[in-house]
Design a protein around this motif. Structure first.
Motif, PDB file in Angstrom:
ATOM      1  N   PHE A  63      34.474  33.603  45.898  1.00  0.00           N
ATOM      2  CA  PHE A  63      33.201  32.699  46.279  1.00  0.00           C
ATOM      3  C   PHE A  63      33.848  32.323  47.527  1.00  0.00           C
ATOM      4  O   PHE A  63      32.849  31.795  48.491  1.00  0.00           O
ATOM      5  CB  PHE A  63      32.577  31.870  45.241  1.00  0.00           C
ATOM      6  CG  PHE A  63      31.791  32.745  44.234  1.00  0.00           C
ATOM      7  CD1 PHE A  63      30.765  33.598  44.632  1.00  0.00           C
ATOM      8  CD2 PHE A  63      32.461  32.618  42.977  1.00  0.00           C
ATOM      9  CE1 PHE A  63      30.301  34.402  43.446  1.00  0.00           C
ATOM     10  CE2 PHE A  63      31.565  33.531  41.819  1.00  0.00           C
ATOM     11  CZ  PHE A  63      30.858  34.304  42.135  1.00  0.00           C
ATOM     12  N   ILE A  96      28.472  33.520  53.546  1.00  0.00           N
ATOM     13  CA  ILE A  96      27.720  33.847  52.392  1.00  0.00           C
ATOM     14  C   ILE A  96      27.839  32.577  51.330  1.00  0.00           C
ATOM     15  O   ILE A  96      28.921  32.773  50.785  1.00  0.00           O
ATOM     16  CB  ILE A  96      27.815  35.382  51.569  1.00  0.00           C
ATOM     17  CG1 ILE A  96      27.517  36.202  52.543  1.00  0.00           C
ATOM     18  CG2 ILE A  96      26.817  35.231  50.609  1.00  0.00           C
ATOM     19  CD1 ILE A  96      27.658  37.878  52.337  1.00  0.00           C
ATOM     20  N   LEU A 142      26.683  31.216  47.742  1.00  0.00           N
ATOM     21  CA  LEU A 142      25.727  31.418  46.808  1.00  0.00           C
ATOM     22  C   LEU A 142      25.289  30.211  45.819  1.00  0.00           C
ATOM     23  O   LEU A 142      26.083  29.286  45.845  1.00  0.00           O
ATOM     24  CB  LEU A 142      26.291  32.684  45.781  1.00  0.00           C
ATOM     25  CG  LEU A 142      26.706  33.938  46.487  1.00  0.00           C
ATOM     26  CD1 LEU A 142      27.100  35.003  45.479  1.00  0.00           C
ATOM     27  CD2 LEU A 142      25.410  34.652  47.245  1.00  0.00           C
ATOM     28  N   ASN A 143      24.211  30.280  45.326  1.00  0.00           N
ATOM     29  CA  ASN A 143      23.767  29.243  44.419  1.00  0.00           C
ATOM     30  C   ASN A 143      24.347  29.496  43.050  1.00  0.00           C
ATOM     31  O   ASN A 143      24.702  30.503  42.809  1.00  0.00           O
ATOM     32  CB  ASN A 143      22.392  28.924  44.352  1.00  0.00           C
ATOM     33  CG  ASN A 143      21.669  29.778  43.742  1.00  0.00           C
ATOM     34  OD1 ASN A 143      21.840  30.819  42.805  1.00  0.00           O
ATOM     35  ND2 ASN A 143      20.226  30.439  44.569  1.00  0.00           N
ATOM     36  N   GLN A 198      22.910  32.656  41.340  1.00  0.00           N
ATOM     37  CA  GLN A 198      23.475  33.902  42.197  1.00  0.00           C
ATOM     38  C   GLN A 198      24.934  34.035  41.592  1.00  0.00           C
ATOM     39  O   GLN A 198      25.479  35.226  41.615  1.00  0.00           O
ATOM     40  CB  GLN A 198      23.406  33.596  43.409  1.00  0.00           C
ATOM     41  CG  GLN A 198      21.794  33.785  44.133  1.00  0.00           C
ATOM     42  CD  GLN A 198      21.663  33.606  45.561  1.00  0.00           C
ATOM     43  OE1 GLN A 198      22.632  32.640  46.112  1.00  0.00           O
ATOM     44  NE2 GLN A 198      20.757  34.101  46.268  1.00  0.00           N
ATOM     45  N   LYS A 199      25.694  33.013  41.618  1.00  0.00           N
ATOM     46  CA  LYS A 199      27.016  33.187  41.176  1.00  0.00           C
ATOM     47  C   LYS A 199      27.161  33.907  39.789  1.00  0.00           C
ATOM     48  O   LYS A 199      28.078  34.722  39.566  1.00  0.00           O
ATOM     49  CB  LYS A 199      28.067  32.081  41.386  1.00  0.00           C
ATOM     50  CG  LYS A 199      28.067  31.379  42.884  1.00  0.00           C
ATOM     51  CD  LYS A 199      29.007  30.169  43.004  1.00  0.00           C
ATOM     52  CE  LYS A 199      29.300  29.427  44.366  1.00  0.00           C
ATOM     53  NZ  LYS A 199      29.668  28.108  44.433  1.00  0.00           N
ATOM     54  N   GLY A 212      17.111  36.446  47.220  1.00  0.00           N
ATOM     55  CA  GLY A 212      18.502  37.208  47.496  1.00  0.00           C
ATOM     56  C   GLY A 212      19.096  38.038  46.612  1.00  0.00           C
ATOM     57  O   GLY A 212      20.212  38.202  46.493  1.00  0.00           O
ATOM     58  N   THR A 230      21.471  40.533  48.193  1.00  0.00           N
ATOM     59  CA  THR A 230      22.835  39.777  48.366  1.00  0.00           C
ATOM     60  C   THR A 230      23.542  39.759  47.238  1.00  0.00           C
ATOM     61  O   THR A 230      24.683  40.164  47.183  1.00  0.00           O
ATOM     62  CB  THR A 230      22.693  38.381  48.908  1.00  0.00           C
ATOM     63  OG1 THR A 230      22.079  38.351  50.302  1.00  0.00           O
ATOM     64  CG2 THR A 230      24.041  37.599  49.014  1.00  0.00           C
ATOM     65  N   VAL A 231      23.033  39.583  46.144  1.00  0.00           N
ATOM     66  CA  VAL A 231      23.601  39.643  44.737  1.00  0.00           C
ATOM     67  C   VAL A 231      24.253  40.933  44.351  1.00  0.00           C
ATOM     68  O   VAL A 231      25.376  41.193  43.845  1.00  0.00           O
ATOM     69  CB  VAL A 231      22.651  39.156  43.774  1.00  0.00           C
ATOM     70  CG1 VAL A 231      23.070  39.316  42.309  1.00  0.00           C
ATOM     71  CG2 VAL A 231      22.286  37.501  43.722  1.00  0.00           C
TER      72      VAL A 231
END
Length: 715
Positions: free
Chosen positions: A4, A13, A15-16, A19-20, A39, A42-43
């Motif tokens: 990350f 990028i 991520l919250n 999302q992570k 998103g 993106t994920v």
């Protein structure tokens, strides 16, 4: 650096937490419930890169989705972000393309290839021709374009739902079982395979050929599925066969609240019951909305909670509060078009680069909108427009009246309508006219027949005068004459009674013709405008560098986002539709109603900043009820307002004027009683009832800045 940190430092990028967690999921089944604007692309792409970072070979990862646009977006984003480090060996595919790949593998093994009858123009036409011929052969009558589309859709529905007994499904096509069987036999005898067969054949191959199934098990050890809520029964069964059961490395990203393709066989129940198929399935959530204002996120989330068949979620956003949805009520179609143009011009004058979408339930709504946008010089693009309006038999009938009025020597136009206008013209008379010469009118040729009775001749002479008179009239008056004096719709109603076609739909087409005719002073101008609109709507136009307005159905809007969204024609007859309401009320079956509510929710959640909901009070001269979904949104808005009430707050009442809340006498979930002071006069009011009926608002609606159109807001 961990993965990350690399995403943040190298690719910007960030991520919250949710999302992570989804990206870090490695093995075993997982269902990611991804809300609008959360998103998910993106994920999916980041998870593929994360798997590779952990040692999974890129060529062992398969990512499937449902349409080419989504496939290309994911593939291009992955290659653009990670391609320089990983390469383009991760396989992105649509479901149908992947099934076609399975079929081709089998064909190579068998040394024989079927003919694909989907995808090329000449083949689509031949498919329609095949089914049209079969329909005529079995039912003894020709089939109109709209009926043909319905037959093709019902065949696809049967294939996708793996239906064996047609009594298990609502089919409207006459003698459907025989048509279906004959079509299947025709394909088999001619080695044809259509679009739906790609799924059924791939399923059969995976079931019957363990070696092919094992090949795909070893090739794709990690499978990702985008838009999992759109899975039909056969697609879900194929997916289960592709996943190696010892590992169950299946990662499905879905939103049960956006399952809107029931007419194609998609059912959210496969996602809702996922644990029945994958008992160790892990549930992950993407609840943060990066797209819409907090008002839209909060109200749309409350709105969709009315559905029962869904997972519970808590959508949220860090975006600022802006405007609640504007609820607009207009008198008729002309007023709606005026509102649309006025709003677009004002929005673009304030923000030149604002993206605006006009959303509608049915493609027919686009015709009048295209007409008015084009007349006002506003650039637009149409997303996936599929229209049969200009070739529809009823529209062609009406145009034949106009063409014959303008040119009475137009034999083909009269041939189309001679028996649809109550003027006692027979087929024999029309055939006789072909044997004679005439200068001014086909009717003169018919009149040369000495075998006709005197009353028939009088009627024909009068008819010739009628058409001569019509040629000078405004097209709107011609339409009135077709409906009133020629009584054209008597034949249309008879057709509807014989075929089961809904009359309201056909009369709606006539309403569109009225809308177009309004701005055309003469018949030649009307006919020319019809040709222009057909080109605008049915042929690809050159998209300008910046066309600010997008026209799209609610279905086709899924996956898109716009600064400003206008949802139009929000009446019950359009959404949820008469049939859906009938099923709900008579059979107490809410499945269709819930899908229509999901579709409405999809429309709402396309908006980033501004959301307008427009309903028409009078449609085709008849009162039309506002969509129940608009009423539900109004209720959500009003319940949001509960947080703002308190002593000293000013409210405006339609009858009593401006007042101040003196005290809140009672406050429960569904009942809030206020004591209000209207310049010394005290009144007790039920807050929610008054808000929902439009009696009470937070400001004098008429005093609000007219630039925002809030003067029409009813809540």
């Amino acid at each position: 650096m961990d993965f990350f940190t690399q995403l943040s430092n190298h690719y910007n990028i960030n991520l919250n937490v949710q999302q992570k967690e989804a990206v870090m999921h490695e093995s075993g089944p997982a269902l990611v419930l991804a809300g609008p604007g959360s998103g998910k692309t993106t994920v999916i792409t980041a998870r593929a890169a994360c798997l590779i970072e952990k040692g999974v070979r890129p060529e062992n990862i398969l990512t499937m989705t449902f349409n080419r646009a989504a496939k290309h977006e994911m593939e291009q984003r992955f290659n653009r972000i990670f391609g320089s480090h990983i390469g383009a060996r991760v396989h992105f595919s649509t479901f149908h393309s992947f099934c076609n790949l399975i079929v081709r593998d089998y064909e190579r093994r068998q040394g024989r290839r079927l003919k694909r009858i989907e995808g090329e123009k000449e083949f689509r036409n031949s498919k329609k021709k095949i089914i049209s011929n079969i329909y005529q052969q079995i039912n003894g009558t020709s089939i109109h374009d709209d009926e043909l589309e319905n037959v093709i859709n019902e065949i696809g529905l049967v294939k996708n739902k793996m239906i064996k007994e047609f009594s298990d499904i609502n089919i409207s096509t006459r003698n459907f079982a025989e048509i279906f069987k004959t079509y299947e036999e025709f394909k088999k005898n001619n080695l044809y395979m259509d679009f739906d067969d790609m799924l059924t054949y791939a399923y059969s191959i995976l079931v019957k050929c363990p070696d092919i199934r094992n090949y795909y098990h070893s090739k794709y050890t990690f499978i990702q599925v985008d838009e999992g809520q759109d899975l039909s029964k056969i697609q879900f069964e194929i997916l289960k066969l592709l996943v190696k059961r010892e590992h169950n490395n299946i990662f499905i990203v879905a939103d049960d609240d956006q399952s809107i393709y029931g007419f194609r066989g998609a059912e959210p129940q496969y996602i809702l019951d996922i644990e029945k198929q994958f008992s160790t399935c892990r549930f992950l959530l993407l609840e943060k909305n990066y797209r819409s204002s907090s008002n839209i996120v909060e109200i749309s989330s409350k709105f969709i909670k009315k559905n029962q068949a869904r997972f519970d979620k808590s959508h949220n956003t860090a975006n600022a509060r802006m405007h609640n949805p504007f609820i607009i009520q207009v008198k008729d179609d002309a007023a709606q078009l005026e509102f649309v143009i006025k709003t677009i011009k004002e929005k673009l004058s304030e923000h030149k680069n604002m993206s605006i979408a006009i959303l509608y339930r049915n493609n027919l709504s686009s015709i009048s909108i295209v007409d008015v946008l084009d007349r006002n010089g506003i650039g637009f693009k149409i997303q996936q427009n599929k229209l049969i309006f200009f070739k529809h038999w009823m529209v062609q009938d009406v145009l034949a009246f106009f063409k014959f009025s303008f040119d009475q020597c137009d034999y083909q136009s009269l041939l189309r309508i001679y028996y649809k206008m109550n003027r006692y013209i027979s087929k024999t008379m029309m055939e006789y006219a072909l044997t004679t010469e005439y200068v001014d009118s086909v009717i003169d040729g018919i009149l040369k027949n000495n075998d006709m009775k005197s009353y028939q001749k009088r009627t024909l002479i009068e008819l010739k005068g009628e058409f001569k008179h019509l040629a000078k009239k405004h097209p709107l008056l011609v339409l009135e004459y077709i409906e009133g004096s020629f009584r054209y719709f008597e034949s249309v109603k008879e057709y509807c009674e014989n075929t089961g076609q809904p009359f309201d739909y056909l009369y709606g087409l006539f309403g569109i013709l009225r809308s177009i005719a309004q701005e055309c002073p003469t018949i030649p101008m009307f006919l020319q405008r019809m040709d222009e609109l057909e080109r605008l709507l049915e042929k690809p136009r050159l998209v300008q560098e910046w066309d600010p307005v997008t026209l799209t159905t609610m279905h086709s809007s899924k996956g898109s986002e716009y600064d400003c969204v206008m949802m139009v024609d929000l009446n019950n007859q359009e959404i949820p539709g008469k049939r859906t309401l009938d099923v709900f009320e008579k059979a107490n079956d809410c499945s269709l109603l819930e899908e229509e509510r999901r579709l409405f929710y999809v429309g709402m959640t396309r908006a980033k900043q501004c959301l307008y909901m427009v309903n028409i009070q009078t449609v085709n001269g008849r009162k039309s009820a506002r969509s129940i979904f608009v009423d539900e949104v109004v209720s959500c808005i009003n319940r949001e307002a509960l947080d703002e009430i308190g002593e000293g707050i000013c409210l405006y009442h339609k009858k009593f004027g401006q007042g101040i809340i003196a005290s809140v006498l009672e406050q429960e979930k569904d009942r809030v009683i206020l004591e209000m002071d209207f310049k010394g006069i005290r009144k007790k009011l039920d807050f929610l009832t008054c808000m929902e009926s439009g009696l009470l608002s937070f400001k004098d609606v008429n005093a609000i800045d007219k630039k925002t159109h809030k003067e029409e807001v009813k809540c």
